[in-house]
Every structure is written in C-alpha cells, then in structure tokens.
Write an enzyme that holds these catalytic residues in place. Structure first.
Site, PDB file in Angstrom:
ATOM      1  CB  SER A 168      -0.974   0.035   1.156  1.00 43.33           C
ATOM      2  OG  SER A 168      -1.938   0.912   1.177  1.00 43.33           O
TER       3      SER A 168
ATOM      4  CG  ASP B 101      -6.999  -1.990  -3.631  1.00 45.40           C
ATOM      5  OD1 ASP B 101      -7.668  -0.994  -3.153  1.00 45.40           O
ATOM      6  OD2 ASP B 101      -5.845  -2.044  -4.008  1.00 45.40           O
TER       7      ASP B 101
ATOM      8  CG  HIS C 154      -5.684  -1.581  -0.173  1.00 40.91           C
ATOM      9  ND1 HIS C 154      -5.234  -0.937  -1.445  1.00 40.91           N
ATOM     10  CD2 HIS C 154      -5.130  -1.066   0.856  1.00 40.91           C
ATOM     11  CE1 HIS C 154      -4.307  -0.314  -1.080  1.00 40.91           C
ATOM     12  NE2 HIS C 154      -4.098  -0.275   0.133  1.00 40.91           N
TER      13      HIS C 154
END
Ligand code: MLT
Length: 208
Positions: free
Chosen positions: A105, A155, A186
C-alpha cells in the site's frame, strides 16, 4: 546514522544466498508489520524495516497525501530521496547488498517512487497494491530489474487502470514486470504470499 535515519529493525541474513529485503509498511503500520510476511516469502533474507516518518493523525506513512489516492508529490520526491539515503547508510552499516523492496500500500507506493527516482537503490521490488506515485515521473532506467506487482481486482483504493498504468510505466523504463490481478481487495490474501514466495525464489535462483 545521520538525521536522515529512520526508526527501524534489522535482522541479519540466515542464508547468504537470499536477497536482503527492504520492508515498507502501509499507512498506520510500523517496522514490525511486514516481518512475518517477509519470513514466509524468503526465510533466509536479511530484513531492513524502517518506520515511515510522516504522521497522518498519528499514523505512520512514508509521504504526505492530500486525500486518499491524491499525493503531495513534492513530499513523495523528498521522502523517496530520504529513504534512498537511509538505504545507503544501512547497507554500509549492516554490510548488505542492494535490497529487494517489499512494500504494501503506502509502502509499495514509496517503493515505486524510489524505483523511478533512484533505481540503483533497489535490486527489485514486490509491490503489493501499489499505485502510480508521481504523475510526472522522470525517465528512469530500470534495466531488467525484476518487479512483481500484485493488485486486487476489487481494491477500492487502487483502480485497475492505475495499477495497469504503473505496470506500463515500469516496463517502459526497462523493468521486467510481472503484474497479476488477484481476486482480492486492498488487503493481502494467501495468494499474495504464495506468488511472492515463488517469485523471490526464482529471482534468487537466477542471481545464483
Ligand atoms: C497512499 O496513500 O499511499 C495510498 O492511498 C495507499 C494508502 O496508504 O492507503
């Protein structure tokens, strides 16, 4: 280390043949977050794991953002260079080769920025749920650097078009990009671990 230093953890290699890993956590994480994942994907690697120095409502990150998915690009550049300096200093201090980044991320996004701005700092990268970090990226030379990009089909933070653009950007810069879109959001899934482990095994075998 100098004032560019990061709070970090370092674990020495248990197998000299495994590449050192630079672990870069997601928003709100810290230097402990990815140690378990790293041990699953490459048990023998040295681990260098800094904590992001930017705080967003108390949550560590690697650069400032203006909103979710909208980055302060001046800060991205500045922080990527700071991270590059940290990697150089840590390599000297711990005697390790250029690491393969494993970023999740926000950590994957700073790894992508580092690849574009200072490609020589990394031997390759596993980018988990990454997006394009800079709208106006410099022309980097990523000559045959191996990069695994794992995206989530569902996501809510990273649109499919964005991760496809990142894959194209890195490939155009000469990297050997493997991009897979997983049936995930995600968050990471078991498939991420399995694919990352196989990929790093192949990269290690090629380098041997
Ligand atoms: C970022 O800010 O880097 C991305 O939005 C990913 C995140 O940290 O949520």
């Amino acid at each position: 280390m100098t004032e560019t230093s990061f709070i970090h953890r370092f674990e020495p290699a248990r197998d000299a043949g495994s590449p050192p890993l630079l672990l870069l956590h997601g928003t709100g994480g810290d230097e402990n977050d990815l140690l378990g994942l790293a041990k699953m994907i490459s048990p023998g690697s040295a681990l260098l794991s800094p904590r992001g120095r930017v705080l967003e409502h108390g949550m560590p990150r690697f650069f400032r953002r203006l909103a979710e998915g909208v980055f302060d690009e001046d800060d991205v550049r500045r922080r990527a260079h700071e991270l590059g300096d940290f990697v150089s200093e840590a390599r000297e201090r711990y005697g390790i080769a250029a690491p393969v980044a494993v970023g999740f991320s926000n950590g994957a996004n700073i790894a992508a920025a580092l690849l574009l701005l200072q490609p020589e700092m990394l031997a390759g990268a596993i980018l988990l749920r990454a997006m394009v970090p800079l709208a106006d990226a410099p022309k980097a030379n990523l000559a045959a650097k191996p990069i695994l990009l794992l995206s989530g089909q569902a996501d809510p933070i990273v649109p499919a078009s964005n991760s496809a653009r990142l894959a194209a950007l890195l490939s155009e810069a000469g990297a050997r990009v493997e991009h897979k879109v997983l049936p995930a959001g995600h968050q990471l899934s078991q498939a991420d671990v399995t694919l990352a482990r196989t990929w790093i095994g192949n990269v290690t075998a090629e380098a041997a």
